[in-house]
Design a protein around this motif. Structure first.
Motif, PDB file in Angstrom:
ATOM      1  N   ALA A  63       0.843  -1.204   0.000  1.00 35.19           N
ATOM      2  CA  ALA A  63       0.000   0.000   0.000  1.00 35.19           C
ATOM      3  C   ALA A  63       0.875   1.250   0.000  1.00 35.19           C
ATOM      4  O   ALA A  63       0.599   2.215  -0.733  1.00 35.19           O
ATOM      5  N   ASP A  64       1.930   1.237   0.809  1.00 32.16           N
ATOM      6  CA  ASP A  64       2.835   2.383   0.880  1.00 32.16           C
ATOM      7  C   ASP A  64       3.515   2.630  -0.469  1.00 32.16           C
ATOM      8  O   ASP A  64       3.568   3.753  -0.957  1.00 32.16           O
ATOM      9  N   ILE A  65       3.994   1.575  -1.094  1.00 32.80           N
ATOM     10  CA  ILE A  65       4.670   1.703  -2.393  1.00 32.80           C
ATOM     11  C   ILE A  65       3.696   2.214  -3.452  1.00 32.80           C
ATOM     12  O   ILE A  65       4.010   3.124  -4.212  1.00 32.80           O
ATOM     13  N   LEU A  66       2.507   1.619  -3.501  1.00 29.88           N
ATOM     14  CA  LEU A  66       1.546   1.972  -4.547  1.00 29.88           C
ATOM     15  C   LEU A  66       0.960   3.377  -4.395  1.00 29.88           C
ATOM     16  O   LEU A  66       0.486   3.950  -5.376  1.00 29.88           O
ATOM     17  N   LEU A  99      -3.505 -12.900  -7.152  1.00 32.37           N
ATOM     18  CA  LEU A  99      -4.040 -11.622  -7.606  1.00 32.37           C
ATOM     19  C   LEU A  99      -3.806 -11.451  -9.110  1.00 32.37           C
ATOM     20  O   LEU A  99      -4.701 -11.022  -9.837  1.00 32.37           O
ATOM     21  N   CYS A 100      -2.616 -11.797  -9.580  1.00 27.23           N
ATOM     22  CA  CYS A 100      -2.315 -11.690 -11.015  1.00 27.23           C
ATOM     23  C   CYS A 100      -3.268 -12.552 -11.837  1.00 27.23           C
ATOM     24  O   CYS A 100      -3.750 -12.131 -12.890  1.00 27.23           O
ATOM     25  N   TYR A 101      -3.558 -13.746 -11.331  1.00 27.75           N
ATOM     26  CA  TYR A 101      -4.486 -14.629 -12.033  1.00 27.75           C
ATOM     27  C   TYR A 101      -5.877 -13.994 -12.089  1.00 27.75           C
ATOM     28  O   TYR A 101      -6.531 -13.977 -13.128  1.00 27.75           O
ATOM     29  N   ILE A 102      -6.328 -13.455 -10.966  1.00 23.72           N
ATOM     30  CA  ILE A 102      -7.653 -12.826 -10.901  1.00 23.72           C
ATOM     31  C   ILE A 102      -7.729 -11.630 -11.856  1.00 23.72           C
ATOM     32  O   ILE A 102      -8.719 -11.463 -12.574  1.00 23.72           O
ATOM     33  N   VAL A 103      -6.690 -10.819 -11.877  1.00 17.23           N
ATOM     34  CA  VAL A 103      -6.677  -9.630 -12.739  1.00 17.23           C
ATOM     35  C   VAL A 103      -6.724 -10.016 -14.207  1.00 17.23           C
ATOM     36  O   VAL A 103      -7.421  -9.394 -15.010  1.00 17.23           O
ATOM     37  N   THR A 104      -6.008 -11.062 -14.590  1.00 17.57           N
ATOM     38  CA  THR A 104      -5.934 -11.420 -16.017  1.00 17.57           C
ATOM     39  C   THR A 104      -7.015 -12.382 -16.473  1.00 17.57           C
ATOM     40  O   THR A 104      -7.350 -12.415 -17.647  1.00 17.57           O
ATOM     41  N   PHE A 148      -1.471   5.067  -6.812  1.00 13.17           N
ATOM     42  CA  PHE A 148      -2.863   4.670  -6.633  1.00 13.17           C
ATOM     43  C   PHE A 148      -3.531   5.672  -5.712  1.00 13.17           C
ATOM     44  O   PHE A 148      -2.924   6.142  -4.757  1.00 13.17           O
ATOM     45  N   ASN A 149      -4.800   5.981  -5.977  1.00  8.67           N
ATOM     46  CA  ASN A 149      -5.552   6.766  -5.002  1.00  8.67           C
ATOM     47  C   ASN A 149      -6.208   5.778  -4.033  1.00  8.67           C
ATOM     48  O   ASN A 149      -6.130   4.561  -4.231  1.00  8.67           O
ATOM     49  N   THR A 150      -6.845   6.268  -2.993  1.00  8.56           N
ATOM     50  CA  THR A 150      -7.410   5.376  -1.968  1.00  8.56           C
ATOM     51  C   THR A 150      -8.487   4.461  -2.544  1.00  8.56           C
ATOM     52  O   THR A 150      -8.595   3.308  -2.138  1.00  8.56           O
ATOM     53  N   SER A 151      -9.244   4.948  -3.494  1.00  9.60           N
ATOM     54  CA  SER A 151     -10.294   4.141  -4.124  1.00  9.60           C
ATOM     55  C   SER A 151      -9.680   2.976  -4.917  1.00  9.60           C
ATOM     56  O   SER A 151     -10.149   1.841  -4.841  1.00  9.60           O
ATOM     57  N   GLU A 152      -8.647   3.260  -5.691  1.00  5.57           N
ATOM     58  CA  GLU A 152      -7.985   2.213  -6.482  1.00  5.57           C
ATOM     59  C   GLU A 152      -7.351   1.167  -5.568  1.00  5.57           C
ATOM     60  O   GLU A 152      -7.420  -0.039  -5.838  1.00  5.57           O
ATOM     61  N   LEU A 153      -6.730   1.627  -4.492  1.00  6.08           N
ATOM     62  CA  LEU A 153      -6.104   0.711  -3.536  1.00  6.08           C
ATOM     63  C   LEU A 153      -7.165  -0.186  -2.886  1.00  6.08           C
ATOM     64  O   LEU A 153      -6.989  -1.401  -2.802  1.00  6.08           O
ATOM     65  N   ALA A 154      -8.264   0.411  -2.456  1.00  2.00           N
ATOM     66  CA  ALA A 154      -9.354  -0.354  -1.835  1.00  2.00           C
ATOM     67  C   ALA A 154      -9.916  -1.377  -2.814  1.00  2.00           C
ATOM     68  O   ALA A 154     -10.204  -2.518  -2.444  1.00  2.00           O
ATOM     69  N   GLN A 155     -10.041  -0.983  -4.075  1.00  2.00           N
ATOM     70  CA  GLN A 155     -10.552  -1.883  -5.109  1.00  2.00           C
ATOM     71  C   GLN A 155      -9.637  -3.103  -5.267  1.00  2.00           C
ATOM     72  O   GLN A 155     -10.106  -4.233  -5.381  1.00  2.00           O
ATOM     73  N   MET A 156      -8.333  -2.873  -5.265  1.00  2.00           N
ATOM     74  CA  MET A 156      -7.391  -3.976  -5.396  1.00  2.00           C
ATOM     75  C   MET A 156      -7.466  -4.894  -4.186  1.00  2.00           C
ATOM     76  O   MET A 156      -7.498  -6.113  -4.320  1.00  2.00           O
TER      77      MET A 156
END
Length: 139
Positions: free
Chosen positions: A93-96, A128-133, A103-111
């Protein structure tokens, strides 16, 4: 002769400014470059709907011989020095939220909504990569 109202003048003025701002962007490129951009967009917009969406990008990756899942995995692996397949949620979260394309807070929460996170707060980035793709399986 009828005078134009302030509202009408304001609209006309903003149209002119808008057109001018857009024109300035295009003035940075010559006609052949603009044509190349249009051709590239058309190549990526495989379904020809005027938008580049998830399916268009998947088709583009496939045509380049690039596996999107492997590309995303490789990015996460850069952060996983121990090659455990998980990353600490707080560290991620800190890196992103502080680096590069933040990332904004909404994008982070979505992930984090779709990310598999264990009781210790570790995110399973391989899943997570599998879910995203491939999409999330419906229960």
């Amino acid at each position: 002769m009828k005078k134009a109202s302030r509202k009408t003048k304001k609209k006309e003025g903003s149209k002119q400014r808008s057109h001018r701002a857009t024109s300035n962007v295009f003035s940075m490129f010559d006609q052949s470059q603009i044509q190349e951009f249009k051709e590239a967009f058309t190549m990526i917009d495989a379904n020809r709907d005027g938008f580049i969406d998830k399916e268009d990008l998947a088709d583009t990756y496939a045509s380049l011989g690039t596996d999107p899942e492997e590309t995303i995995l490789a990015a996460f692996k850069l952060l996983d020095a121990d090659d455990k397949g998980v990353l600490n949620k707080k560290l991620l979260a800190d890196i992103l939220t502080t680096q590069a394309d933040r990332f904004n807070t909404s994008e982070l929460a979505q992930m984090f909504e779709i990310a598999p996170i264990d009781a210790a707060g570790n995110l399973d980035y391989k899943s997570l990569c599998y879910i995203v793709t491939h999409g999330q399986e419906e229960e």
